[in-house]
Design an enzyme around this catalytic site. Sequence first.
Site, PDB file in Angstrom:
ATOM      1  CG  HIS A 251      14.313 -35.069 -18.220  1.00 59.66           C
ATOM      2  ND1 HIS A 251      14.777 -36.360 -18.123  1.00 59.66           N
ATOM      3  CD2 HIS A 251      15.355 -34.349 -18.708  1.00 59.66           C
ATOM      4  CE1 HIS A 251      16.048 -36.419 -18.492  1.00 59.66           C
ATOM      5  NE2 HIS A 251      16.439 -35.221 -18.867  1.00 59.66           N
TER       6      HIS A 251
ATOM      7  CD  GLU B  43      12.769 -11.014 -16.360  1.00 60.38           C
ATOM      8  OE1 GLU B  43      12.476 -11.567 -15.286  1.00 60.38           O
ATOM      9  OE2 GLU B  43      12.401  -9.851 -16.661  1.00 60.38           O
TER      10      GLU B  43
ATOM     11  NE  ARG C  74       4.161   2.361  -1.539  1.00 56.38           N
ATOM     12  CZ  ARG C  74       5.340   2.099  -0.969  1.00 56.38           C
ATOM     13  NH1 ARG C  74       6.440   2.450  -1.580  1.00 56.38           N
ATOM     14  NH2 ARG C  74       5.415   1.488   0.181  1.00 56.38           N
TER      15      ARG C  74
ATOM     16  CE  LYS D 241       9.631  -8.117 -16.411  1.00 54.08           C
ATOM     17  NZ  LYS D 241       9.983  -9.054 -15.396  1.00 54.08           N
TER      18      LYS D 241
ATOM     19  CE  LYS E 127       8.799  -1.636  -9.825  1.00 58.77           C
ATOM     20  NZ  LYS E 127       9.212  -2.459 -10.982  1.00 58.77           N
TER      21      LYS E 127
ATOM     22  CG  ASN F  39       2.707  -0.444   3.229  1.00 60.72           C
ATOM     23  OD1 ASN F  39       2.142  -1.449   2.802  1.00 60.72           O
ATOM     24  ND2 ASN F  39       3.954  -0.138   2.924  1.00 60.72           N
ATOM     25  N   GLY F  40       1.413  -2.678   5.511  1.00 56.62           N
ATOM     26  CA  GLY F  40       2.071  -3.805   6.180  1.00 56.62           C
ATOM     27  C   GLY F  40       1.024  -4.823   6.610  1.00 56.62           C
TER      28      GLY F  40
ATOM     29  CB  CYS G 209      -0.870   0.011   1.252  1.00 57.14           C
ATOM     30  SG  CYS G 209      -1.791  -1.518   1.455  1.00 57.14           S
TER      31      CYS G 209
ATOM     32  CD1 TRP H 246      -2.222  -5.368  -4.670  1.00 54.07           C
ATOM     33  CD2 TRP H 246      -0.786  -6.039  -3.107  1.00 54.07           C
ATOM     34  NE1 TRP H 246      -1.798  -6.617  -5.001  1.00 54.07           N
ATOM     35  CE2 TRP H 246      -0.909  -7.063  -4.078  1.00 54.07           C
ATOM     36  CE3 TRP H 246       0.071  -6.240  -2.044  1.00 54.07           C
ATOM     37  CZ2 TRP H 246      -0.217  -8.262  -4.003  1.00 54.07           C
ATOM     38  CZ3 TRP H 246       0.770  -7.432  -1.967  1.00 54.07           C
ATOM     39  CH2 TRP H 246       0.619  -8.427  -2.923  1.00 54.07           C
TER      40      TRP H 246
ATOM     41  CD  GLU I 273       5.700  -9.222 -14.019  1.00 55.25           C
ATOM     42  OE1 GLU I 273       6.907  -9.286 -14.201  1.00 55.25           O
ATOM     43  OE2 GLU I 273       5.205  -8.695 -13.022  1.00 55.25           O
TER      44      GLU I 273
HETATM   45  C1  AGP Z   1       8.991  -8.607 -11.732  1.00 52.62           C
HETATM   46  O1  AGP Z   1       8.549  -8.150 -12.993  1.00 52.62           O
HETATM   47  C2  AGP Z   1       7.862  -8.649 -10.719  1.00 52.62           C
HETATM   48  N1  AGP Z   1       7.191  -7.403 -10.621  1.00 52.62           N
HETATM   49  C3  AGP Z   1       8.300  -9.226  -9.394  1.00 52.62           C
HETATM   50  O2  AGP Z   1       8.628 -10.573  -9.624  1.00 52.62           O
HETATM   51  C4  AGP Z   1       9.493  -8.544  -8.716  1.00 52.62           C
HETATM   52  O3  AGP Z   1      10.684  -8.810  -9.436  1.00 52.62           O
HETATM   53  C5  AGP Z   1       9.639  -9.143  -7.307  1.00 52.62           C
HETATM   54  O4  AGP Z   1       8.487  -8.834  -6.570  1.00 52.62           O
HETATM   55  C6  AGP Z   1      10.879  -8.635  -6.564  1.00 52.62           C
HETATM   56  O5  AGP Z   1      10.780  -7.257  -6.366  1.00 52.62           O
HETATM   57  P1  AGP Z   1      12.096  -6.480  -5.836  1.00 52.62           P
HETATM   58  O6  AGP Z   1      13.134  -6.592  -6.903  1.00 52.62           O
HETATM   59  O7  AGP Z   1      11.643  -5.064  -5.616  1.00 52.62           O
HETATM   60  O8  AGP Z   1      12.533  -7.140  -4.562  1.00 52.62           O
END
Ligand code: AGP
Length: 610
Positions: free
Chosen positions: A506, A483, A27, A487, A605, A102-103, A2, A76, A490
């Site tokens: 396998h 990676e 966020r 991408k 984020k 936040n938390g 948040c 969030w 997400e």
């Molecule tokens: C990556 O595109 C994602 N948004 C997510 O996996 C991100 O890399 C992960 O949450 C780690 O975030 P950070 O690098 O801020 O620790």
Amino acid sequence: MCGIVGIVSNKSVVKPLIDGLKSLEYRGYDSAGVAVINDHQPINIKQVGRVELLDQEVTHNDEAMNAIIGIGHTRWATHGAPTTINAHPHSNSSNTIFVVHNGIIENFKEIKILLENEGYKFISDTDTEVIPHLIDYYLKTEKTFKQAFTRALDDLHGAYAIAALYTKTPDSIYVARLSSPLLIGIGNKENYVASDASAIINHTKQVVYLKDYEMAVLTNKSVKIHNFKRKTEIIPKTEELDFDLEKAKLGNFPNYLLKEIFDSPETVRLASAGRVRSGSNIIKLGGLENVKEQLKYIDRIVIAACGTSYYAGLVGEYLIEEIAGLPVEVQLASEFKYRSEPFSRSTALIAISQSGETADTIAAIKKVENYGVLKLGIVNAIGSTISRITDAGVYCHAGPELSVASTKAFIAQVTVLTEIALSLSNGNSPLFKPLVDELSILPEKIVSILGQSKNIEQLAKKYSKYKDFIFMGRGYAYPCALEGALKLKELTYIHAEGYAAGEMKHGPLAMIDANFPTFVIATDSTMTDKTLSNISEIKARGGPIIALVSEGNKSIKSYTDDVIYVPKTLEQTQPLVVATALHLFAYHMAMALGRNVDRPRNLAKSVTVE
Ligand code: AGP
């Protein structure tokens, strides 16, 4: 995660509050709200959805527009669905106390039962709602709100950044921090509190970072900080913000994601500036200077990270082992913290995190605190928690990364890991000079891939009808496959898996048919022939194939349906050119599918909850 913002001023605060919330939307953004006090009267307005909707309601409320003190929140959801009732700020039943948080309050259930037994009534499903009621409970016995606020903080377990208002002291904002980021901005006849710099950068660059167990009382003339655990007053240490809003601005890009992908060449330059110089056999990593002696005795490295940062760590594993000859183990931070593995004083932990606030990664660092392990950070957000709780580290200097999907941060992290590997080799690796020279010309190679954006867009549109993908690669291409799959997942919400190419036989090969494309990363390496045989196995089963290969590889065309060519580069720097192509592919597919590329559904984020 948040976002919190609070302002106490001598003039109307609603507009800057809303603007601050808009800059924090990355966020978390499933609901938002503000609470302001005007002439001792509280006005608490909350909306499900984007801050824009809240803006329309609040700025049409004259009472609210005259308020000179307020707090705001973008949510969030962690506990309770994204509804108006669950949106922050939360209040006590008599509407005299308002709180944003936040938390996660880990013991909220026990506190809720205690308060219900005292007759308190709850209306939301959130953990946060216990906070205003708990303060209300202590107000019955404590002389001041600050004392009641502090008593409540002593009862809370978990992670929190809190801002609170009390209608009987309408000139003060009460804030506190434990494990969730919170900074105070020092203004002219006004003061601010926010989850991060983007919310207040337009008002001030003078900030005070709150530390764990610190609470503060802000008025428009003063900021008083206390350690509520040690019960001691803290002298505020003001710092100059290193946050360039210009860089964060969108420019002429349609969204932050494309801007940040196109930042990749500059990102390599910024991550190398002053550190790597062609012709020199020294890598200057200022952030590691103070642990230079300790690094000489390190015989094992553990890398802990999440998501894209974890995949950068996997590239780092290959780099450090090959260039510096040190054993490296990369672990998901969320698993690392539960393992019972041996550590020694000759182990170093490298935590990789763009935000520097990821709860799982912070937990990984805290886990090794009592083992004498050297704790290093590779972080992008300056002043973030991870940059403060590690012994040393190397900043990414990628500038603000606002799109939820991490792109340029991956590029920066891999560049920094290359520099760390070179530094640890003390110039003794045969790869040292070739890599130093290659890093200096790499940005131009990434520029040439960005020049293929239109071709990649066509390709992405062609494949946007498929519902499943598998990405595969060997060696340095394997973390790239992971990676690329993340991408695509997400950004487009399509099912995509990353696999080591050698694993196809396998099991995954069973999935392959005409409806299941494979994205093969087969850039020049000693393993290309083996990957070519994987391609034939897939072709034989009618699976569509997109191959990502090095320029000059003409033979691949006959084996595959489509090809993306990337400039030739050393095997060790291929992830930097390959990732940019994969980022573009996922971006264009998401755009073809009409996705919100900066704010993918269900994601935030930075994940500051475990
Ligand atoms: C990556 O595109 C994602 N948004 C997510 O996996 C991100 O890399 C992960 O949450 C780690 O975030 P950070 O690098 O801020 O620790």
